[in-house]
Design a protein around this motif. Structure first.
Motif, short mmCIF file in Angstrom:
data_model
loop_
_atom_site.label_atom_id
_atom_site.label_comp_id
_atom_site.label_asym_id
_atom_site.label_seq_id
_atom_site.Cartn_x
_atom_site.Cartn_y
_atom_site.Cartn_z
N ALA A 163 0.83 -1.34 -0.04
CA ALA A 163 -0.13 -0.09 0.11
C ALA A 163 0.77 1.13 -0.34
CB ALA A 163 -0.74 -0.04 1.21
N ALA A 164 1.98 1.12 0.74
CA ALA A 164 2.95 2.18 0.77
C ALA A 164 3.74 2.72 -0.70
CB ALA A 164 4.01 2.17 1.87
N THR A 165 3.95 1.55 -1.26
CA THR A 165 4.73 1.64 -2.58
C THR A 165 3.87 2.27 -3.71
OG1 THR A 165 4.51 -0.68 -3.06
CG2 THR A 165 6.45 0.03 -2.03
N ALA A 166 2.39 1.72 -3.57
CA ALA A 166 1.38 2.26 -4.46
C ALA A 166 0.92 3.55 -4.15
CB ALA A 166 0.19 1.32 -4.14
N ARG A 167 1.09 3.97 -2.88
CA ARG A 167 0.69 5.40 -2.72
C ARG A 167 2.21 6.35 -2.90
NH1 ARG A 167 -2.70 7.93 1.10
NH2 ARG A 167 -3.87 6.21 1.19
N ILE A 168 3.11 6.03 -2.92
CA ILE A 168 4.41 6.75 -3.27
C ILE A 168 4.21 6.98 -4.83
CG2 ILE A 168 6.92 6.63 -3.46
CD1 ILE A 168 7.10 4.89 -0.93
N GLU A 169 4.07 5.78 -5.68
CA GLU A 169 4.06 5.84 -6.98
C GLU A 169 2.84 6.73 -7.61
OE1 GLU A 169 3.56 1.76 -7.97
OE2 GLU A 169 5.54 1.46 -8.52
N ALA A 170 1.76 6.76 -6.79
CA ALA A 170 0.53 7.60 -6.98
C ALA A 170 0.75 9.16 -6.72
CB ALA A 170 -0.70 7.05 -6.52
N GLU A 171 1.24 9.51 -5.59
CA GLU A 171 1.32 10.69 -5.05
C GLU A 171 2.69 11.10 -4.75
OE1 GLU A 171 -1.46 10.75 -1.49
OE2 GLU A 171 -3.10 9.49 -2.75
N GLY A 172 3.79 10.25 -4.80
CA GLY A 172 4.97 10.90 -4.18
C GLY A 172 5.70 11.57 -5.21
N PRO A 173 7.11 11.85 -4.76
CA PRO A 173 7.50 11.34 -3.72
C PRO A 173 7.12 12.25 -2.65
CG PRO A 173 9.10 12.75 -4.96
CD PRO A 173 8.04 12.71 -5.75
N PHE A 174 7.19 11.37 -1.38
CA PHE A 174 6.89 12.12 -0.08
C PHE A 174 8.20 12.74 0.43
CE2 PHE A 174 3.20 9.52 -0.80
CZ PHE A 174 2.28 10.09 -0.20
N ASP A 175 7.91 13.70 1.09
CA ASP A 175 9.09 14.67 2.03
C ASP A 175 9.65 13.62 2.89
OD1 ASP A 175 9.26 17.24 0.78
OD2 ASP A 175 7.12 17.11 1.50
N LEU A 176 8.69 12.76 3.62
CA LEU A 176 9.30 11.69 4.57
C LEU A 176 8.43 10.32 4.45
CD1 LEU A 176 11.26 10.62 6.82
CD2 LEU A 176 9.72 12.00 8.45
N VAL A 177 8.90 9.28 4.38
CA VAL A 177 8.20 7.83 4.64
C VAL A 177 8.67 7.07 5.86
CG1 VAL A 177 7.60 5.69 3.32
CG2 VAL A 177 7.96 7.61 1.99
N MET A 178 7.85 6.72 6.80
CA MET A 178 8.02 6.04 7.97
C MET A 178 7.40 4.47 7.80
SD MET A 178 7.28 9.49 10.18
CE MET A 178 7.43 8.48 11.93
N LEU A 179 8.36 3.66 7.99
CA LEU A 179 7.96 2.29 7.65
C LEU A 179 8.01 1.28 8.86
CD1 LEU A 179 9.85 1.72 4.35
CD2 LEU A 179 7.39 2.21 4.61
N ASP A 180 6.98 0.44 9.47
CA ASP A 180 7.21 -0.23 10.30
C ASP A 180 7.95 -1.48 9.89
OD1 ASP A 180 6.60 -1.67 12.63
OD2 ASP A 180 5.00 -2.70 11.72
N TYR A 181 8.87 -1.62 10.65
CA TYR A 181 9.92 -2.98 10.18
C TYR A 181 9.21 -4.21 10.12
CZ TYR A 181 13.67 -6.36 10.58
OH TYR A 181 14.43 -7.45 10.76
N GLY A 182 8.11 -4.64 11.07
CA GLY A 182 7.47 -5.89 10.87
C GLY A 182 6.09 -5.94 10.30
N MET A 183 5.83 -5.10 9.31
CA MET A 183 4.61 -4.90 8.65
C MET A 183 4.34 -5.90 7.55
SD MET A 183 4.06 -1.32 6.91
CE MET A 183 5.19 -0.70 5.84
#
Length: 205
Positions: A36-56
């Motif tokens: 979902a994050a990569t899809a959002r980055i491709e659609a709306e990015g780049p973001f000024d900051l992306v924060m990812l949970d290690y275990g998701m």
């Protein structure tokens, strides 16, 4: 400033997003997985900051971090975790992460860390990175599992299929299938998904 938070725990994700949204000039979006994050980055990015949970779901260790860094056009990507040890934090920073945020971080420190990374700096809490690591207490379930079963369980926790686990561990797919069946029995899980959830909650992996 556009921020994207990706975390599979609804409460953590929504709390972080709501808290950071109170800060001036921060436009915060939130999603529940790496895909979902990569899809959002491709659609709306780049973001000024992306924060990812290690275990998701979808992270596959630090592979997901690398994928997000590649997609975000050189903008900062940080890693968050409530369980990852200092070694993972150091490896993430070495791999290009803009920072590492323990989920125990205080609210004021979180805002400081986000502003720091938005400014192009790397962030990692000194206390976390330098504190001696305590020996983890063995969970009762851990004694039930063989080394190979732990490896297969690790694959389940990363969302891998039997075929992918077999390829990674150089086993026959039917052997992996048998290990999964045994794991479900030992962990008293109805299926592979529940087995992975039990393992995560018990911090077996």
């Amino acid at each position: 400033m556009k921020i994207l938070i990706a975390d599979d725990h609804d409460l953590v994700r929504d709390t972080l997003a709501a808290f950071l949204s109170l800060e001036p000039n921060l436009d915060v979006s939130a999603v529940e997985s790496l895909p979902a994050a990569t899809a959002r980055i491709e659609a709306e990015g780049p973001f000024d900051l992306v924060m990812l949970d290690y275990g998701m779901p979808g992270m596959n260790g630090l592979r997901g971090l690398g994928e997000a860094i590649g997609l975000n056009g050189g903008r900062p990507v940080a890693l968050m975790s409530g369980v990852a040890p200092r070694a993972v934090a150091a490896e993430a920073l070495e791999a290009g992460a803009a920072g590492f945020l323990p989920k125990t971080i205080a609210a004021a420190s979180l805002v400081h860390a986000v502003r720091f990374m938005l400014a192009g700096e790397k962030y990692a809490p000194i206390q976390f990175m330098t504190a001696p690591e305590a020996e983890p207490e063995a969970h009762p379930l851990a004694d039930k599992l063989s080394g190979r079963e732990r490896e297969v369980l690790g694959g389940l926790c990363r969302g891998l299929s039997n075929k992918e686990i077999a390829r990674e561990l150089e086993l026959q797919e039917v052997t992996v299938k048998l290990h999964v069946k045994t794991l479900c029995r030992k962990l008293e899980a109805r299926n592979r998904t529940q087995a992975a959830m039990i393992a995560k909650e018990a911090e077996l992996i």
